[in-house]
Design an enzyme around this catalytic site. Structure first.
Site, PDB file in Angstrom:
ATOM      1  N   THR A  28      69.930  21.740  50.473  1.00 53.96           N
ATOM      2  CA  THR A  28      70.863  22.496  49.631  1.00 53.96           C
ATOM      3  C   THR A  28      71.839  21.594  48.874  1.00 53.96           C
ATOM      4  O   THR A  28      72.171  20.497  49.357  1.00 53.96           O
ATOM      5  CB  THR A  28      71.666  23.475  50.532  1.00 53.96           C
ATOM      6  OG1 THR A  28      72.780  23.981  49.804  1.00 53.96           O
ATOM      7  CG2 THR A  28      72.229  22.790  51.776  1.00 53.96           C
ATOM      8  N   ASP A  29      72.322  22.087  47.752  1.00 53.50           N
ATOM      9  CA  ASP A  29      73.362  21.350  47.005  1.00 53.50           C
ATOM     10  C   ASP A  29      74.666  21.271  47.791  1.00 53.50           C
ATOM     11  O   ASP A  29      75.531  20.447  47.484  1.00 53.50           O
ATOM     12  CB  ASP A  29      73.600  21.992  45.629  1.00 53.50           C
ATOM     13  CG  ASP A  29      74.070  23.445  45.669  1.00 53.50           C
ATOM     14  OD1 ASP A  29      74.090  24.051  46.766  1.00 53.50           O
ATOM     15  OD2 ASP A  29      74.413  23.985  44.591  1.00 53.50           O
ATOM     16  N   GLU A  30      74.805  22.143  48.815  1.00 51.40           N
ATOM     17  CA  GLU A  30      76.085  22.193  49.539  1.00 51.40           C
ATOM     18  C   GLU A  30      76.351  20.909  50.323  1.00 51.40           C
ATOM     19  O   GLU A  30      77.491  20.646  50.703  1.00 51.40           O
ATOM     20  CB  GLU A  30      76.144  23.439  50.435  1.00 51.40           C
ATOM     21  CG  GLU A  30      75.992  24.693  49.600  1.00 51.40           C
ATOM     22  CD  GLU A  30      76.268  25.989  50.336  1.00 51.40           C
ATOM     23  OE1 GLU A  30      77.051  25.994  51.287  1.00 51.40           O
ATOM     24  OE2 GLU A  30      75.689  27.017  49.919  1.00 51.40           O
ATOM     25  N   LYS A  51      73.152  20.817  57.558  1.00 51.34           N
ATOM     26  CA  LYS A  51      72.066  20.498  56.616  1.00 51.34           C
ATOM     27  C   LYS A  51      72.125  19.019  56.232  1.00 51.34           C
ATOM     28  O   LYS A  51      71.082  18.351  56.121  1.00 51.34           O
ATOM     29  CB  LYS A  51      72.153  21.371  55.360  1.00 51.34           C
ATOM     30  CG  LYS A  51      71.857  22.846  55.572  1.00 51.34           C
ATOM     31  CD  LYS A  51      70.436  23.130  56.051  1.00 51.34           C
ATOM     32  CE  LYS A  51      69.385  22.916  54.987  1.00 51.34           C
ATOM     33  NZ  LYS A  51      68.041  23.373  55.447  1.00 51.34           N
ATOM     34  N   TYR A  64      77.852  24.821  58.154  1.00 48.52           N
ATOM     35  CA  TYR A  64      76.482  24.986  57.641  1.00 48.52           C
ATOM     36  C   TYR A  64      76.048  23.749  56.867  1.00 48.52           C
ATOM     37  O   TYR A  64      75.013  23.145  57.148  1.00 48.52           O
ATOM     38  CB  TYR A  64      76.386  26.231  56.744  1.00 48.52           C
ATOM     39  CG  TYR A  64      75.170  26.228  55.842  1.00 48.52           C
ATOM     40  CD1 TYR A  64      73.886  26.312  56.371  1.00 48.52           C
ATOM     41  CD2 TYR A  64      75.299  26.110  54.444  1.00 48.52           C
ATOM     42  CE1 TYR A  64      72.762  26.294  55.538  1.00 48.52           C
ATOM     43  CE2 TYR A  64      74.188  26.085  53.613  1.00 48.52           C
ATOM     44  CZ  TYR A  64      72.925  26.172  54.168  1.00 48.52           C
ATOM     45  OH  TYR A  64      71.820  26.132  53.353  1.00 48.52           O
TER      46      TYR A  64
END
Ligand code: NAD
Ligand code: TYD
Length: 336
Positions: free
Chosen positions: A125-127, A154, A150
């Site tokens: 994810t970009d997060e 990741k 979260y």
């Protein structure tokens, strides 16, 4: 023809990917999923009788169970979606995120090495890049500065994948994508939650000032990117995918109300999410140049399609919203 082990194939993006691969390739698919609250086999009823499709219920963090799955199915490729995926849940309790996202990924890497899997595609994810100010975009070289439990879990999994490439010479690629939306998304994420609430004339909870920005991508565009990375990506490389569609949350919410013919009186500002990332925006130029990928949907097309799907599949989300999800919903919004 390859055997592809898809983890998390009963979830939102995984089920769209499984459908795309069964309808658009000759590969066999083994869908490995623990069927948590977010996993729903009803997402795949239209393709589940395909002879190239097998479902296996299993927990990626359970090494013994994974040993049996890999020994029985001997996959050529692993495409790894399985994760705890919702930021708000990770704020309430991060333990399942560490177990599934971090430990589970390492178990899959170990079994993939042991059983000589040819390619491991890690869906991230970009997060992991953290939050942007008003300007700029995330590139694959942006340092990881994860802010939520979260995204930290990741980022941990991304580093384990990187280590497997560097230490063990494994053939892995990492994909990082912006916020997905589309059919079969669990109605706890912004777009399906707002559509379902609006259809039931319930309040639409907007965190903070509603001006946080996400870069929205239609789910099948993301799935095409994952397929391109699986087929044409270089081992050890990271590929960013974005929808080229930055929108403030409040714009998205007002568009949903407008398209459903509902009044803005349903909008309800609530307390902000702790540590709420302000803005995400992806630079996908590497994927465009090296994979020949680009998103096919504009945000306006994708949002209309998504709303139509939720209107036509009311039974799907009403069933999903029952039971355990109701308890979570009460806890999440009780104090806001
Ligand atoms: P989801 O929550 O809809 O689905 C996750 C799936 O994983 C579910 O089917 C669940 O049952 C399964 N799962 C959870 N724990 C498991 C375990 N221990 N063992 C086996 N299966 C387990 O998630 P999603 O939105 O489809 O996201 C899929 C992947 O894409 C995740 O890795 C997520 O981090 C990543 N991603 C999501 C987005 C997004 O906008 N949704 C954006 C970028 C990346
Ligand atoms: P979400 O769909 O949870 O994705 P993520 O946090 O992984 O980007 O949230 C998208 C944006 O919408 C985010 O800025 C938080 C906001 N949001 C609300 O304002 N209200 C809500 O009820 C939810 C679930 C999210």
């Amino acid at each position: 023809m390859s055997k592809i082990l898809v983890t998390g194939g009963a979830g939102f993006i995984g089920s769209n990917f499984v459908r795309m691969m069964l309808n658009g390739s000759s590969h066999s698919i083994i869908n490995l999923d623990a069927l948590t609250y977010a996993g729903n086999l009803e997402n795949l009823t239209d393709v589940s009788s395909n002879p190239r499709y097998t479902f296996v219920k299993g927990d990626i963090a359970d090494s013994g169970q994974m040993e049996e799955v890999f020994a029985a199915h001997r996959p050529d490729i692993v495409v790894h979606f399985a994760a705890e995926s919702h930021v708000d849940r990770s704020v309430i309790d991060a333990s399942a995120f560490v177990r599934t996202n971090v430990q589970g990924t390492q178990v899959l890497l170990d079994k993939s090495r042991q059983f000589k899997v040819g390619r491991f595609v890690h869906v991230s994810t970009d997060e992991v890049y953290g939050s942007l100010g008003a300007w700029g975009f995330f590139t694959e070289d942006t340092p990881m500065q994860a802010n939520s439990p979260y995204s930290a879990s990741k980022a941990g999994s991304d580093l384990l994948v990187r280590a497997a490439v560097h230490t063990h010479g494994m053939d892995c690629v990492i994909t990082r994508c912006s916020n997905n939306y589309g059919p079969y998304q669990f109605p706890e994420k912004l777009i399906p939650l707002m559509i379902a609430n609006a259809l039931e004339s319930k309040q639409l909870p907007v965190y903070g000032d509603g001006k946080n920005v996400r870069d929205w991508i239609y789910v099948t565009d993301h799935c095409e990117g994952i397929r391109a990375a699986m087929e044409r990506g270089q081992a050890g490389e990271v590929y960013n995918f974005g929808g080229n569609a930055e929108r403030e949350n409040i714009y998205v919410i007002k568009e949903i109300l407008r398209l459903l013919g509902k009044g803005e009186n349903l909008i309800h500002y609530v307390k902000d999410r702790p540590g709420h990332d302000r803005r995400y925006a992806m630079d996908s130029s590497k994927a465009r140049a090296t994979l020949g990928w680009e998103p096919r949907h504009t945000f306006e097309q994708g949002l209309r399609q998504t709303i139509d799907w939720y209107v036509q599949n009311r039974q799907w989300w009403e069933r999903v919203r029952s039971g355990a999800y109701q308890d979570y919903y009460k806890l999440q919004y009780a104090t806001r």
